[in-house]
Design a protein around this motif. Structure first.
Motif, PDB file in Angstrom:
ATOM      1  N   ARG A 215       2.062   4.228  -1.776  1.00 27.16           N
ATOM      2  CA  ARG A 215       1.335   4.867  -2.910  1.00 27.16           C
ATOM      3  C   ARG A 215       2.373   5.116  -4.051  1.00 27.16           C
ATOM      4  O   ARG A 215       1.915   4.666  -5.247  1.00 27.16           O
TER       5      ARG A 215
ATOM      6  N   GLN B  79       1.237   8.327   2.211  1.00 28.36           N
ATOM      7  CA  GLN B  79       0.713   7.349   1.158  1.00 28.36           C
ATOM      8  C   GLN B  79      -0.839   7.648   0.758  1.00 28.36           C
ATOM      9  O   GLN B  79      -1.545   7.009  -0.042  1.00 28.36           O
ATOM     10  N   ARG B  80      -1.322   8.755   1.219  1.00 26.69           N
ATOM     11  CA  ARG B  80      -2.605   9.422   0.965  1.00 26.69           C
ATOM     12  C   ARG B  80      -2.881   9.601  -0.698  1.00 26.69           C
ATOM     13  O   ARG B  80      -1.973  10.159  -1.171  1.00 26.69           O
ATOM     14  N   ILE B  81      -3.589   8.907  -1.299  1.00 30.51           N
ATOM     15  CA  ILE B  81      -3.984   9.408  -2.679  1.00 30.51           C
ATOM     16  C   ILE B  81      -5.320  10.216  -2.712  1.00 30.51           C
ATOM     17  O   ILE B  81      -5.879  10.465  -1.909  1.00 30.51           O
TER      18      ILE B  81
ATOM     19  N   VAL C 271     -12.300  -2.343   2.769  1.00 31.88           N
ATOM     20  CA  VAL C 271     -11.794  -0.834   2.506  1.00 31.88           C
ATOM     21  C   VAL C 271     -13.018   0.143   2.647  1.00 31.88           C
ATOM     22  O   VAL C 271     -14.113   0.122   2.114  1.00 31.88           O
TER      23      VAL C 271
ATOM     24  N   PRO D 130     -10.626   1.435  -3.890  1.00 32.74           N
ATOM     25  CA  PRO D 130      -9.120   2.014  -3.699  1.00 32.74           C
ATOM     26  C   PRO D 130      -8.737   2.115  -2.227  1.00 32.74           C
ATOM     27  O   PRO D 130      -9.449   3.118  -1.610  1.00 32.74           O
ATOM     28  N   THR D 131      -7.771   1.853  -1.854  1.00 33.17           N
ATOM     29  CA  THR D 131      -7.066   2.043  -0.737  1.00 33.17           C
ATOM     30  C   THR D 131      -6.483   3.587  -0.454  1.00 33.17           C
ATOM     31  O   THR D 131      -5.332   3.546  -0.651  1.00 33.17           O
ATOM     32  N   ALA D 132      -7.271   4.511  -0.524  1.00 31.07           N
ATOM     33  CA  ALA D 132      -6.746   5.931  -0.496  1.00 31.07           C
ATOM     34  C   ALA D 132      -6.322   6.489   0.647  1.00 31.07           C
ATOM     35  O   ALA D 132      -5.336   7.493   0.543  1.00 31.07           O
TER      36      ALA D 132
ATOM     37  N   GLN E 279      -6.136  -3.460  -3.097  1.00 31.45           N
ATOM     38  CA  GLN E 279      -4.792  -3.019  -3.191  1.00 31.45           C
ATOM     39  C   GLN E 279      -4.833  -2.352  -4.606  1.00 31.45           C
ATOM     40  O   GLN E 279      -3.919  -1.521  -5.057  1.00 31.45           O
TER      41      GLN E 279
ATOM     42  N   GLY F 202      -6.034   0.731  -5.186  1.00 24.79           N
ATOM     43  CA  GLY F 202      -5.113   1.671  -4.811  1.00 24.79           C
ATOM     44  C   GLY F 202      -4.109   2.047  -5.740  1.00 24.79           C
ATOM     45  O   GLY F 202      -3.667   3.343  -5.983  1.00 24.79           O
TER      46      GLY F 202
ATOM     47  N   LEU G  89       0.786  -1.017   0.014  1.00 25.09           N
ATOM     48  CA  LEU G  89      -0.133  -0.077   0.029  1.00 25.09           C
ATOM     49  C   LEU G  89       0.867   1.251  -0.035  1.00 25.09           C
ATOM     50  O   LEU G  89       0.341   2.271   0.321  1.00 25.09           O
TER      51      LEU G  89
END
Length: 418
Positions: free
Chosen positions: A179, A338-340, A360, A241-243, A212, A215, A177
């Motif tokens: 980004r 890691q934030r999208i 999620v 998405p794992t945002a 995953q 993301g 994860l």
């Protein structure tokens, strides 16, 4: 924009469940022991020159068996760590056996797999020859569940690339994860696939994935404009998405995916040196043992070993890992990185999320949609209505995936035809 209809049955959910059932049945008969195969393939050259270390350069290729229709080739290619230093990664390119009927050069879709695990034996490219891979030595089970998504594109004449991500199969820790590293691995896999096929450098590209993989696809969508401006990216489908990593690990906590928190911490610790001493201080012996164990497990193994645990059982303070992150600046920075949603995608994106998703969280998917819209992105959100099913087991998360693969594929295929 002309619509290309995906060749898929109408009753997607029924077909998807039948596919899962047939896959399990086939696995009982055909499960192989693929982990020792092509071991040398995954060891990068000891030294590469500047030209050979550029992102997207093919390092080596190898024909391989696959349950997917078409010609499958295992690839090693160059990509980038989060600081953009070079690193080798692996994946699979599948050249379809049917022509592309949309006009122009054959498009390529890069698929980010959902969570496979953190052990090298879990790499998707090591498990393309059968639905299930078994490593008796590690007592490990790896699942190959990208086939339904890949088939939607291959059956329409679209080239497919399936990535392993950085540190999965190749040396080092898989940075789960992360980004930038997941996004770069997706983008550079597209570059490598075009080289392998001798395709034009401006042939159409799409990114797709769920969980995953969602993301990773979303990260690629917002990073590609600056990182690989030469690519002609037409569209992205990012399912669940794992945002927002903090929201995601809080959702993992206490559920079947609780041990996946260990994947996150292991990956961050190798990229943020300050975190090692913090984790050593804040995790108790059970927490440290968990990190060591999951580093060599696939997701089924981790679920069996650490499913439904509460993360406060792994800390010296009794705080949950989520609370520990919030009170520890160095951890909080690593998670925030890691934030999208911090950059605007340069091509249209279809997001999907389910309010009842038990892996999620839907709220952070909706927040990503709002953030991208505020930046002027062409983004659409598809809200899935799958009801809560055995909450905490991941059942809702899994069942929300199959019915949305077809609209996701239609979205990308339509962009290719436009």
């Amino acid at each position: 924009m002309r619509q290309i209809v995906v060749r898929a049955p109408r009753r997607v959910r029924r077909v998807a469940l039948a596919t899962v059932a047939s896959t399990v049945l086939a696995a009982a008969v055909t499960a192989t022991l693929p982990f020792a195969q092509a071991a040398d393939f995954y060891t990068p050259p000891a030294q590469v020159g500047p030209a050979a270390s550029q992102p997207g350069v093919l390092v080596r290729t190898q024909p391989m068996p696959s349950i997917l229709p078409g010609r499958a080739t295992r690839i090693m290619y160059m990509t980038s760590y989060q600081d953009e230093d070079p690193v080798a990664a692996t994946g699979v390119v599948v050249e379809p056996g049917v022509p592309w009927g949309g006009g122009g050069p054959r498009p390529t879709v890069v698929i980010g797999p959902g969570t496979s695990g953190q052990g090298d034996q879990c790499a998707p490219s090591k498990n393309m020859g059968s639905p299930i891979g078994i490593d008796p030595g590690k007592r490990s089970v790896a699942l190959n569940y990208v086939a339904p998504e890949a088939l939607l594109y291959l059956n329409n004449g679209v080239r497919v690339v399936i990535v392993d991500y950085i540190g999965m199969g190749t040396p080092g820790v898989h940075t789960y994860l992360n980004r930038a590293e997941q996004g770069y691995a997706m983008i550079d896999a597209a570059r490598a696939a075009l080289k392998l096929a001798n395709a034009p450098g401006d042939a159409p590209i799409g990114f797709s994935g769920y969980s995953q993989g969602g993301g990773a696809a979303a990260a690629a969508a917002e990073l590609v404009g600056a990182y690989a401006p030469e690519l002609d990216v037409r569209a992205t489908y990012a399912g669940a998405p794992t945002a927002d990593l903090i929201s995601v690990i809080r959702k993992f906590d206490g559920g079947r995916n609780a041990g996946s928190i260990g994947y996150v911490l292991n990956g961050l610790a190798v990229r943020y040196p300050k975190l090692g001493p913090i984790l050593d201080r804040e995790l108790n012996p059970a927490g440290k043992a968990m990190l060591a164990a999951v580093a060599n497990q696939c997701v089924v193994d981790t679920g069996n070993a650490y499913g439904f645990r509460r993360s406060n059982l792994w800390t010296t303070s009794g705080l949950s890992i989520g609370d520990l992150v919030m009170r520890t600046p160095a951890l909080l920075k690593a998670f925030d990185d890691q934030r999208i949603g911090t950059k605007r995608p340069t091509a249209p994106v279809l997001l999907e999320g389910a309010p009842a998703d038990d892996v999620v969280p839907y709220g952070q998917v909706r927040r990503l949609y709002d953030e991208w819209r505020a930046k002027g992105a062409a983004v659409t959100i598809l809200t899935d209505g799958t009801p809560p099913i055995l909450p905490g087991t991941g059942a809702t998360h899994i069942l929300a995936m199959p019915p949305n693969l077809v609209p996701g594929a239609n979205y990308i295929l339509s962009a290719f035809a436009g």
